[in-house]
Design a protein around this motif. Structure first.
Motif, short mmCIF file in Angstrom:
data_model
loop_
_atom_site.label_atom_id
_atom_site.label_comp_id
_atom_site.label_asym_id
_atom_site.label_seq_id
_atom_site.Cartn_x
_atom_site.Cartn_y
_atom_site.Cartn_z
N ILE A 1 186.69 -31.46 75.11
CA ILE A 1 187.91 -30.64 75.16
C ILE A 1 188.70 -30.97 76.42
O ILE A 1 189.92 -31.11 76.39
CB ILE A 1 187.54 -29.15 75.11
N GLU B 1 179.85 -6.94 72.74
CA GLU B 1 178.94 -6.94 73.88
C GLU B 1 179.59 -6.27 75.07
O GLU B 1 180.77 -6.22 75.19
CB GLU B 1 178.52 -8.36 74.22
N LEU C 1 179.00 -20.73 72.55
CA LEU C 1 179.72 -19.98 73.59
C LEU C 1 180.78 -19.06 72.99
O LEU C 1 181.65 -18.58 73.68
CB LEU C 1 180.40 -20.94 74.56
N ARG C 2 180.71 -18.86 71.67
CA ARG C 2 181.77 -18.10 71.00
C ARG C 2 181.80 -16.66 71.50
O ARG C 2 182.86 -16.14 71.83
CB ARG C 2 181.51 -18.14 69.50
N GLY C 3 180.65 -16.02 71.58
CA GLY C 3 180.63 -14.64 72.05
C GLY C 3 181.00 -13.67 70.95
O GLY C 3 181.94 -13.91 70.21
N SER C 4 180.25 -12.58 70.83
CA SER C 4 180.58 -11.62 69.79
C SER C 4 181.50 -10.54 70.38
O SER C 4 181.65 -10.43 71.59
CB SER C 4 179.30 -10.98 69.25
N SER C 5 182.08 -9.76 69.51
CA SER C 5 183.09 -8.80 69.98
C SER C 5 182.46 -7.50 70.46
O SER C 5 183.15 -6.63 70.95
CB SER C 5 184.07 -8.51 68.84
N ILE D 1 182.37 -29.10 75.46
CA ILE D 1 183.24 -28.79 76.59
C ILE D 1 183.91 -30.04 77.16
O ILE D 1 185.12 -30.08 77.37
CB ILE D 1 182.43 -28.09 77.69
N ARG E 1 180.11 -25.44 85.52
CA ARG E 1 179.45 -24.17 85.86
C ARG E 1 179.11 -23.39 84.59
O ARG E 1 178.05 -22.76 84.50
CB ARG E 1 180.36 -23.32 86.75
N THR E 2 180.01 -23.43 83.61
CA THR E 2 179.73 -22.75 82.35
C THR E 2 178.48 -23.34 81.70
O THR E 2 177.61 -22.61 81.22
CB THR E 2 180.93 -22.89 81.41
N GLU F 1 175.39 -22.19 83.58
CA GLU F 1 175.05 -20.79 83.40
C GLU F 1 174.50 -20.51 82.01
O GLU F 1 173.62 -19.67 81.85
CB GLU F 1 176.32 -19.95 83.64
N HIS F 2 175.02 -21.22 81.02
CA HIS F 2 174.64 -20.93 79.64
C HIS F 2 173.66 -21.94 79.06
O HIS F 2 173.20 -21.76 77.93
CB HIS F 2 175.89 -20.88 78.75
N LEU G 1 184.80 -25.84 86.31
CA LEU G 1 184.55 -24.64 85.52
C LEU G 1 183.68 -24.95 84.31
O LEU G 1 182.74 -24.21 83.99
CB LEU G 1 185.89 -24.03 85.08
N GLY G 2 183.97 -26.08 83.65
CA GLY G 2 183.15 -26.47 82.51
C GLY G 2 181.71 -26.73 82.90
O GLY G 2 180.77 -26.32 82.21
#
Lengths: 497, 112
Positions: free
Chosen positions: B28, B112, B106-110, B25, B93-94, B97-98, B90-91
């Motif tokens: 980036i 959920e 942090l990719r996340g599946s489609s 993060i 806090r992310t 949280e994670h 924001l980065g």
């Protein structure tokens, strides 16, 4: 010169600033916000009326009385004033929905100020006549949207919002690059002045590169193929009132900018630029609707539909005849109203059942018939069934496509309409019909019919737009003829010395 | 001078792009900062760096630099400063949280 133009920008900006002082007093915030939103709607209608009656149907305001190519100029033509009306309308409706659905404690975290700053940015982007000023208003809008999209701060929202923010900052950087190139070539930032200079320079080489660069920038904000990948996941996170506002307005600001730029500045090489736009439109429609067909989640289906319908609007621009552009403008009007209504329906059903998954719902219509049938009307309107507004706007686009012998895009758009109907019926069958599954007992809503009150005007509007198709379409045709004749705009802006 | 600036802008864009394509993060965010610096310098360079004279048009000025791009850059820098501050928060806090700053996780599946 008319000071009325700046009112839709100033009203929400001043109110947003005032509301920062009252963050702990929710009732005062609500009363002020509701009054201002209603006032904003009346002001935008009055602005459209004034624009319609003015001699060229364009009114301008030179800020600080600097003459046009040197200072920032605000321009309200018929297209801009129509978009301001729509923005104010959706702002009002989603605000009333937010009163009822967003948790009280969260409303203290600067929700209303940012809501109105977002409206400031949207109205400013519609009304400005200066490229850099457009960038600034985009940023005002986007910074507010960054805050609203993480509103609530769940883990899912934080994860997806980070990507949303990075992608949008990246597109803003590309926008600065495009502005730098344009300034280097034409030495001006006023849209009308750039249009004059591009006409002199002949549009080829570098200017085509800039045109496509601007298309990429606005396409990222407006979710065109292949730049739409961020949208479905991002719009799934925030509360429904905010998702409805975003789904209705934010992508359309990008589309508005594309239409403005490609009907005013880059009009001298349509066989290149507008064909690119047409190809992109077809792909956007097709892939967006495929996403919607594949999903089994209320809100995600709606998010993918935003993408496919953005394709229709850009298709109108790509065909590039008055009839097609009129169809696109009619479609934007219809889409903003219907899409926001559908997102609000998703919010109501989520309040009742506690989920967005289609498999976990069923039989809602038994307990809440009004909700079911109103959703049914709106879904049919989205799919384009006569006599609702979706049918006439698509009809105009398809007629225009056949006249221009673009048969393939017409075929794609009809196929997409069919798949849209299929996915909307999927929602209707799974959510409202079938076995009655147990409704969420923990629901905070005592009587869901109260939640429907903000949505009813939108449903009535889509019926009205369909039944009164002829006058509305004549109005759209007037707008299309106006924006396809750039000399109107240029003369109104530059001749005020 | 313009050539030097253009080369420098190219370096900034290259490094910024590389940083954006990593999966941490903070890197980036640094990449975004570098890219925006590159864009601002490009805005200054594209309008011509001008002479050594100030951007003032007096009564009898012989030459002057173009003041408009400087005003544009000032605006863009301020906007970017605010957005970058927000992005850093924001980065963070992310990450809180994670409990991870790796974007692969942090990719996340489609589904959920």
């Amino acid at each position: 010169m008319n000071n009325l133009i700046i009112a839709p920008i100033l009203l929400p900006m001043i109110l947003g600033s005032i509301l920062i002082l009252f963050t702990q007093k929710i009732h005062i915030q609500r009363i002020l916000a509701a009054l201002t939103a209603i006032a904003l709607l009346f002001v935008s209608f009055y602005l459209a009326y004034v624009v319609y009656l003015s001699p060229d149907q364009i009114i301008t305001l030179e800020l600080g009385s600097w003459p046009a190519p040197f200072g920032i100029v605000l321009v309200a033509d018929m297209f801009a004033s129509l978009m301001v009306i729509l923005a104010s309308l959706i702002g009002l409706v989603c605000l009333f929905f937010a009163f009822k659905t967003i948790i009280h404690e969260r409303q203290k975290y600067y929700f209303y100020p940012f809501y109105f700053f977002l409206l400031t940015g949207v109205n400013g982007a519609f009304l400005t006549g200066d490229l850099f000023n457009l960038f600034v208003f985009f940023e005002v809008m986007l910074i507010s949207s960054y805050v609203l999209i993480v509103f609530g701060g769940t883990a899912y929202q934080l994860r997806e919002s980070f990507k949303y923010v990075v992608i949008n900052i990246f597109s803003s950087i590309l926008f600065i690059v495009a502005i730098a190139y344009i300034y280097g070539i034409t030495g001006s930032l006023n849209l009308a002045d750039i249009a004059v200079k591009v006409a002199v320079l002949e549009q080829q080489g570098v200017i085509n590169v800039i045109a496509i660069l601007l298309l990429i920038v606005f396409g990222l904000k407006g979710a065109l193929f292949p730049l739409y990948f961020w949208l479905p996941k991002s719009y799934y996170g925030p509360p429904s009132a905010i998702a409805a506002l975003f789904g209705g307005l934010l992508t359309k600001v990008g589309i508005y900018a594309i239409i403005r730029v490609f009907t005013l500045i880059f009009t001298h090489n349509p066989e290149f630029t507008h064909n690119v736009i047409l190809i992109i439109a077809g792909l956007t429609m097709f892939f967006g609707v495929l996403g919607a067909v594949s999903q089994f989640n209320f809100k995600r289906i709606l998010s993918y539909h935003i993408i496919s319908q953005v394709g229709y609007m850009v298709m109108g621009l790509g065909i590039y005849t008055p009839l097609a552009v009129a169809g696109a403008i009619y479609y934007i009007t219809h889409h903003i109203i219907v899409k926001s209504a559908l997102f609000l329906f998703a919010g109501v059903t989520q309040k009742l059942t506690g989920t967005y998954e289609l498999n976990e719902m069923g039989g809602v219509i038994k307990s809440y018939p009004w909700l079911g049938w109103l959703f049914f009307i709106t879904a049919l309107s989205l799919a384009g069934i006569p006599p609702l507004s979706g049918f006439f706007s698509k009809f105009a686009l398809i007629i225009a496509g056949i006249q221009e012998e673009q048969y393939f895009i017409v075929f794609v758009s009809l196929l997409v309409g069919l798949l849209t109907l299929y996915s909307m019926m999927k929602i209707f069958n799974n959510v409202f019909w079938g076995e009655e599954q147990y409704l969420d007992e923990k629901t905070t809503v005592k009587n869901a019919n109260w939640l429907l009150i903000p949505i009813v005007p939108l449903v009535l509007l889509t019926i009205t737009l369909g039944l009164a198709a002829e006058p509305i379409f004549q109005y759209s045709l007037g707008i299309a003829e106006q924006i396809l004749e750039p000399s109107n705009y240029i003369n109104s802006v530059l001749n005020e010395y | 001078m313009e050539i030097m600036m253009i080369v420098y802008i190219g370096v900034l864009f290259t490094v910024g792009t590389y940083m954006i394509l990593t999966n941490v993060i903070l890197r980036i965010i640094l990449g975004i900062i570098l890219l925006s610096h590159g864009a601002h310098l490009l805005l200054l360079t594209m309008s011509g760096l001008g002479e050594t004279s100030p951007p003032l048009l007096g009564e009898n000025a012989i030459s002057y630099a173009d003041p408009l791009p400087q005003a544009l850059i000032l605006t863009a820098i301020v906007i970017n400063f605010g957005v970058t501050a927000f992005l850093l928060v924001l980065g963070y806090r992310t990450y809180q949280e994670h409990q991870t700053d790796n974007l692969e996780e942090l990719r996340g599946s489609s589904d959920e």
